[in-house]
Design a protein around this motif. Sequence first.
Motif, PDB file in Angstrom:
ATOM      1  N   ARG A  96       0.840  -1.200   0.000  1.00 57.57           N
ATOM      2  CA  ARG A  96       0.000   0.000   0.000  1.00 57.57           C
ATOM      3  C   ARG A  96       0.874   1.249   0.000  1.00 57.57           C
ATOM      4  N   ARG A 100       0.814   4.271  -2.653  1.00 58.30           N
ATOM      5  CA  ARG A 100       0.767   5.685  -2.271  1.00 58.30           C
ATOM      6  C   ARG A 100       1.890   6.498  -2.914  1.00 58.30           C
ATOM      7  N   ALA A 131       0.129   6.560  11.827  1.00 58.50           N
ATOM      8  CA  ALA A 131      -1.188   6.783  11.228  1.00 58.50           C
ATOM      9  C   ALA A 131      -1.278   6.119   9.859  1.00 58.50           C
ATOM     10  N   LEU A 132      -0.197   6.176   9.087  1.00 55.63           N
ATOM     11  CA  LEU A 132      -0.187   5.549   7.763  1.00 55.63           C
ATOM     12  C   LEU A 132      -0.337   4.036   7.883  1.00 55.63           C
ATOM     13  N   ALA A 135      -3.882   3.097   8.862  1.00 54.60           N
ATOM     14  CA  ALA A 135      -4.809   3.239   7.736  1.00 54.60           C
ATOM     15  C   ALA A 135      -4.681   2.076   6.763  1.00 54.60           C
ATOM     16  N   ASP A 136      -3.466   1.555   6.619  1.00 56.84           N
ATOM     17  CA  ASP A 136      -3.207   0.498   5.646  1.00 56.84           C
ATOM     18  C   ASP A 136      -3.184  -0.898   6.256  1.00 56.84           C
ATOM     19  N   ARG A 188      -8.252  -2.346   3.152  1.00 59.49           N
ATOM     20  CA  ARG A 188      -7.560  -1.347   3.966  1.00 59.49           C
ATOM     21  C   ARG A 188      -8.478  -0.914   5.104  1.00 59.49           C
ATOM     22  N   ALA A 190      -8.601   1.834   6.684  1.00 59.68           N
ATOM     23  CA  ALA A 190      -9.132   3.183   6.504  1.00 59.68           C
ATOM     24  C   ALA A 190     -10.352   3.192   5.594  1.00 59.68           C
ATOM     25  N   GLU A 191     -10.353   2.343   4.562  1.00 58.84           N
ATOM     26  CA  GLU A 191     -11.486   2.300   3.654  1.00 58.84           C
ATOM     27  C   GLU A 191     -12.703   1.653   4.320  1.00 58.84           C
ATOM     28  N   ALA A 194     -14.252   4.210   6.648  1.00 62.57           N
ATOM     29  CA  ALA A 194     -14.892   5.333   5.952  1.00 62.57           C
ATOM     30  C   ALA A 194     -16.274   4.992   5.407  1.00 62.57           C
TER      31      ALA A 194
END
Length: 223
Positions: A96, A100, A131-132, A135-136, A188, A190-191, A194
């Motif tokens: 990921r 990015r 944080a990255l 999220a991944d 992911r 984060a997805e 969301a």
Amino acid sequence: MARRSDYDDSQAAKRLRVSAAAFRWARHADVIPAPDLPPNRWSRTAVEAMDPEAVRAALPRAPISGSVAADRIADALGTPNQAGEKANVTSFVVRRFIDRGLLTELSANPDGSMLNPDQVDVVCRRKDLAALVAADTPLGPNQAAERLSVRRVEFDHMLRLGWIKPADTIEVRFGTSRAGAVDVALFRAAEVAALADAHPEVDWTLLRSMGKGRRSPLAALGK
């Protein structure tokens, strides 16, 4: 024997007698020019004008694998991956990071990454690294449903509706034979997180209160 008139990156690297990884990094670092022939190929004249020593110097350290990069990222976070235990940072996260644009893929092998260790070191020093990685973080379908506090059937409908797509897949074996292997989709984190904000039209309170055996409110959508 006819002389080759155009080259892809692997062929150009072979002619220059440098590693394919070094050549790809030199391309990323603008040490060599962009391809002058479509699609992504160099002419013989362009390859003959390249400086092999400059290509080698652009990648002074040997490339590392995606799993080694994952270990270094885990170390940087103070949560090292331990042998025999579930990894805190996996190759999924590394892929990921490549997506990015934080890391550059130097391998043409779809089953394994090769990376510039200096670039990995730069990533490991980022203040937003935690944080990255969060999220991944990869989630399987059951984990994704649990993260959303819904049943697996609801998450399966979200997939059907195209609300979310797998970021990757892994092969999971049951026993030692590949005959029992299945592909498991990974998403992911984060997805997944969301989804609720992305679909305010859904009654998430109702969705999260659905009991076993009840028909999903999402079943009729998209039909």
